[in-house]
Design a protein around this motif. Structure first.
Motif, PDB file in Angstrom:
ATOM      1  N   MET A 112     -17.416 -11.288  20.054  1.00  0.00           N
ATOM      2  CA  MET A 112     -16.736 -10.153  19.447  1.00  0.00           C
ATOM      3  C   MET A 112     -17.667  -8.940  19.460  1.00  0.00           C
ATOM      4  SD  MET A 112     -14.259  -8.825  17.791  1.00  0.00           S
ATOM      5  CE  MET A 112     -13.904  -7.606  16.570  1.00  0.00           C
ATOM      6  N   PRO A 113     -17.227  -7.853  20.071  1.00  0.00           N
ATOM      7  CA  PRO A 113     -18.052  -6.642  20.101  1.00  0.00           C
ATOM      8  C   PRO A 113     -18.250  -6.070  18.696  1.00  0.00           C
ATOM      9  CG  PRO A 113     -16.083  -6.423  21.484  1.00  0.00           C
ATOM     10  CD  PRO A 113     -15.979  -7.708  20.765  1.00  0.00           C
ATOM     11  N   ASP A 114     -19.383  -5.404  18.488  1.00  0.00           N
ATOM     12  CA  ASP A 114     -19.620  -4.743  17.207  1.00  0.00           C
ATOM     13  C   ASP A 114     -19.214  -3.270  17.323  1.00  0.00           C
ATOM     14  OD1 ASP A 114     -21.674  -3.530  18.643  1.00  0.00           O
ATOM     15  OD2 ASP A 114     -23.279  -4.470  17.489  1.00  0.00           O
ATOM     16  N   LYS A 115     -19.370  -2.541  16.213  1.00  0.00           N
ATOM     17  CA  LYS A 115     -18.942  -1.145  16.158  1.00  0.00           C
ATOM     18  C   LYS A 115     -19.597  -0.305  17.259  1.00  0.00           C
ATOM     19  CE  LYS A 115     -18.676   2.799  13.035  1.00  0.00           C
ATOM     20  NZ  LYS A 115     -18.812   3.276  11.653  1.00  0.00           N
ATOM     21  N   ALA A 116     -20.884  -0.494  17.462  1.00  0.00           N
ATOM     22  CA  ALA A 116     -21.598   0.271  18.484  1.00  0.00           C
ATOM     23  C   ALA A 116     -21.034  -0.009  19.879  1.00  0.00           C
ATOM     24  CB  ALA A 116     -23.092  -0.040  18.434  1.00  0.00           C
ATOM     25  N   ALA A 117     -20.692  -1.266  20.152  1.00  0.00           N
ATOM     26  CA  ALA A 117     -20.137  -1.617  21.462  1.00  0.00           C
ATOM     27  C   ALA A 117     -18.773  -0.963  21.667  1.00  0.00           C
ATOM     28  CB  ALA A 117     -20.036  -3.136  21.599  1.00  0.00           C
ATOM     29  N   PHE A 118     -17.936  -0.977  20.634  1.00  0.00           N
ATOM     30  CA  PHE A 118     -16.629  -0.310  20.742  1.00  0.00           C
ATOM     31  C   PHE A 118     -16.820   1.178  21.013  1.00  0.00           C
ATOM     32  CE2 PHE A 118     -14.773  -3.991  18.437  1.00  0.00           C
ATOM     33  CZ  PHE A 118     -13.648  -4.194  19.216  1.00  0.00           C
ATOM     34  N   LEU A 119     -17.721   1.822  20.265  1.00  0.00           N
ATOM     35  CA  LEU A 119     -17.952   3.256  20.460  1.00  0.00           C
ATOM     36  C   LEU A 119     -18.478   3.549  21.859  1.00  0.00           C
ATOM     37  CD1 LEU A 119     -19.405   4.334  17.007  1.00  0.00           C
ATOM     38  CD2 LEU A 119     -17.222   5.028  18.018  1.00  0.00           C
ATOM     39  N   GLN A 120     -19.336   2.693  22.363  1.00  0.00           N
ATOM     40  CA  GLN A 120     -19.863   2.897  23.705  1.00  0.00           C
ATOM     41  C   GLN A 120     -18.753   2.746  24.746  1.00  0.00           C
ATOM     42  OE1 GLN A 120     -22.985   0.239  24.909  1.00  0.00           O
ATOM     43  NE2 GLN A 120     -23.400   1.388  26.770  1.00  0.00           N
ATOM     44  N   ALA A 121     -17.907   1.747  24.594  1.00  0.00           N
ATOM     45  CA  ALA A 121     -16.821   1.515  25.552  1.00  0.00           C
ATOM     46  C   ALA A 121     -15.766   2.619  25.495  1.00  0.00           C
ATOM     47  CB  ALA A 121     -16.175   0.157  25.298  1.00  0.00           C
ATOM     48  N   TRP A 122     -15.442   3.057  24.300  1.00  0.00           N
ATOM     49  CA  TRP A 122     -14.375   4.047  24.143  1.00  0.00           C
ATOM     50  C   TRP A 122     -14.888   5.478  24.097  1.00  0.00           C
ATOM     51  CZ3 TRP A 122     -11.731   1.088  19.557  1.00  0.00           C
ATOM     52  CH2 TRP A 122     -11.077  -0.043  20.063  1.00  0.00           C
ATOM     53  N   GLU A 123     -16.182   5.649  23.930  1.00  0.00           N
ATOM     54  CA  GLU A 123     -16.835   6.946  23.786  1.00  0.00           C
ATOM     55  C   GLU A 123     -16.468   7.558  22.426  1.00  0.00           C
ATOM     56  OE1 GLU A 123     -15.940   9.315  27.221  1.00  0.00           O
ATOM     57  OE2 GLU A 123     -16.536   7.713  28.579  1.00  0.00           O
ATOM     58  N   PRO A 124     -17.471   7.979  21.667  1.00  0.00           N
ATOM     59  CA  PRO A 124     -17.218   8.482  20.305  1.00  0.00           C
ATOM     60  C   PRO A 124     -16.199   9.615  20.221  1.00  0.00           C
ATOM     61  CG  PRO A 124     -19.559   8.144  20.648  1.00  0.00           C
ATOM     62  CD  PRO A 124     -18.894   7.920  21.986  1.00  0.00           C
ATOM     63  N   ASP A 125     -16.177  10.491  21.229  1.00  0.00           N
ATOM     64  CA  ASP A 125     -15.221  11.605  21.221  1.00  0.00           C
ATOM     65  C   ASP A 125     -13.811  11.167  21.598  1.00  0.00           C
ATOM     66  OD1 ASP A 125     -17.272  13.277  20.499  1.00  0.00           O
ATOM     67  OD2 ASP A 125     -17.598  14.046  22.532  1.00  0.00           O
ATOM     68  N   ASN A 126     -13.645   9.910  21.977  1.00  0.00           N
ATOM     69  CA  ASN A 126     -12.347   9.387  22.375  1.00  0.00           C
ATOM     70  C   ASN A 126     -11.850   8.354  21.362  1.00  0.00           C
ATOM     71  OD1 ASN A 126     -10.112   9.045  24.200  1.00  0.00           O
ATOM     72  ND2 ASN A 126     -11.046   7.147  24.913  1.00  0.00           N
ATOM     73  N   THR A 127     -12.182   8.573  20.092  1.00  0.00           N
ATOM     74  CA  THR A 127     -11.711   7.661  19.047  1.00  0.00           C
ATOM     75  C   THR A 127     -11.063   8.444  17.918  1.00  0.00           C
ATOM     76  OG1 THR A 127     -13.821   7.652  17.844  1.00  0.00           O
ATOM     77  CG2 THR A 127     -13.502   5.938  19.530  1.00  0.00           C
ATOM     78  N   VAL A 128     -10.212   7.738  17.198  1.00  0.00           N
ATOM     79  CA  VAL A 128      -9.534   8.308  16.039  1.00  0.00           C
ATOM     80  C   VAL A 128      -9.530   7.238  14.939  1.00  0.00           C
ATOM     81  CG1 VAL A 128      -7.234   7.594  16.878  1.00  0.00           C
ATOM     82  CG2 VAL A 128      -7.437   9.481  15.252  1.00  0.00           C
ATOM     83  N   PRO A 129      -9.833   7.638  13.702  1.00  0.00           N
ATOM     84  CA  PRO A 129      -9.826   6.639  12.626  1.00  0.00           C
ATOM     85  C   PRO A 129      -8.401   6.205  12.287  1.00  0.00           C
ATOM     86  CG  PRO A 129     -10.297   8.819  11.741  1.00  0.00           C
ATOM     87  CD  PRO A 129     -10.220   8.962  13.227  1.00  0.00           C
ATOM     88  N   TYR A 130      -8.270   4.975  11.827  1.00  0.00           N
ATOM     89  CA  TYR A 130      -6.995   4.533  11.274  1.00  0.00           C
ATOM     90  C   TYR A 130      -7.282   4.020   9.855  1.00  0.00           C
ATOM     91  CZ  TYR A 130      -7.801  -0.520  11.689  1.00  0.00           C
ATOM     92  OH  TYR A 130      -8.275  -1.790  11.528  1.00  0.00           O
ATOM     93  N   PRO A 131      -6.272   4.008   8.983  1.00  0.00           N
ATOM     94  CA  PRO A 131      -6.486   3.682   7.558  1.00  0.00           C
ATOM     95  C   PRO A 131      -6.612   2.175   7.298  1.00  0.00           C
ATOM     96  CG  PRO A 131      -4.198   4.262   7.930  1.00  0.00           C
ATOM     97  CD  PRO A 131      -4.914   4.482   9.242  1.00  0.00           C
ATOM     98  N   ARG A 132      -7.643   1.557   7.845  1.00  0.00           N
ATOM     99  CA  ARG A 132      -7.834   0.106   7.767  1.00  0.00           C
ATOM    100  C   ARG A 132      -7.798  -0.409   6.330  1.00  0.00           C
ATOM    101  NH1 ARG A 132     -12.037  -3.800   7.363  1.00  0.00           N
ATOM    102  NH2 ARG A 132     -11.695  -5.560   8.776  1.00  0.00           N
ATOM    103  N   ALA A 133      -8.627   0.152   5.464  1.00  0.00           N
ATOM    104  CA  ALA A 133      -8.706  -0.333   4.077  1.00  0.00           C
ATOM    105  C   ALA A 133      -7.373  -0.164   3.349  1.00  0.00           C
ATOM    106  CB  ALA A 133      -9.828   0.382   3.331  1.00  0.00           C
ATOM    107  N   ALA A 134      -6.734   0.975   3.530  1.00  0.00           N
ATOM    108  CA  ALA A 134      -5.442   1.219   2.872  1.00  0.00           C
ATOM    109  C   ALA A 134      -4.383   0.247   3.377  1.00  0.00           C
ATOM    110  CB  ALA A 134      -4.999   2.662   3.097  1.00  0.00           C
ATOM    111  N   TRP A 135      -4.336   0.028   4.671  1.00  0.00           N
ATOM    112  CA  TRP A 135      -3.350  -0.894   5.227  1.00  0.00           C
ATOM    113  C   TRP A 135      -3.605  -2.315   4.751  1.00  0.00           C
ATOM    114  CZ3 TRP A 135      -2.407   0.529  11.069  1.00  0.00           C
ATOM    115  CH2 TRP A 135      -1.727   1.768  11.138  1.00  0.00           C
TER     116      TRP A 135
END
Length: 178
Positions: A1-24
């Motif tokens: 399972m990739p960690d947060k840094a791996a996801f950011l590297q794969a998707w590029e930080p400028d190509n991400t958007v937060p979603y309301p994980r805790a609220a959901w």
């Protein structure tokens, strides 16, 4: 399972958007294990996914209560769309089960995309890595077969039907017609 840094590297930080994980997780009945470990999604993933829904019929994270007749309503949350058809084909979180379904807006059809929201993000992560490593046609089909095996190990249900969203996307990469 990739960690947060791996996801950011794969998707590029400028190509991400937060979603309301805790609220959901607090509001919806979907099991906690069905959610990704990260609280963001890619904005644009080539031809397979987009979270960029400006000027579309529905906004990102909109709630849709789909009338299921005698079975009541199915509560969905929009988590993205098919890039070529943002108004008509939406990726939705089934807020009760945690599955990701493809909603055909015009006719109300539903198709399983991934058995969990977590699996969707892992598929998008591996798809991004595939795209980043792509050098063109030579070897793509073999690499796509390797990608299929990796994705199948993550979520066999997503690839069980030869006509499913991911099966068709992978067949195109593999150079097969199905």
């Amino acid at each position: 399972m990739p960690d947060k840094a791996a996801f950011l590297q794969a998707w590029e930080p400028d190509n991400t958007v937060p979603y309301p994980r805790a609220a959901w997780m607090a509001e919806y009945a979907a099991p906690a294990a069905s959610y990704p470990e990260v609280d963001f999604l890619p904005i644009d993933m080539s031809v397979v996914y987009t979270a960029y829904l400006e000027d579309a019929r529905f906004d990102l994270y909109s709630r849709i209560d789909l009338d299921m007749g005698r079975d009541g309503k199915l509560a969905l949350a929009v988590v993205g769309a098919v890039p070529a058809d943002k108004d008509e084909m939406l990726f939705c979180l089934d807020t009760g089960s945690g599955r990701i379904l493809l909603l055909g807006v015009g006719d109300g059809t539903l198709e399983l995309v991934n058995s969990t929201f977590k699996a969707l993000t892992e598929f998008l992560y591996h798809f991004a890595r595939f795209i980043d490593a792509d050098t063109g046609g030579a070897g793509r089909a073999l690499r796509a077969k390797d990608l299929r095996a990796k994705l199948k190990s993550i979520d066999p249900e997503a690839l069980a039907d030869r006509e499913s969203w991911w099966s068709i996307a992978l067949m195109q990469l593999e150079g097969t017609k199905g």
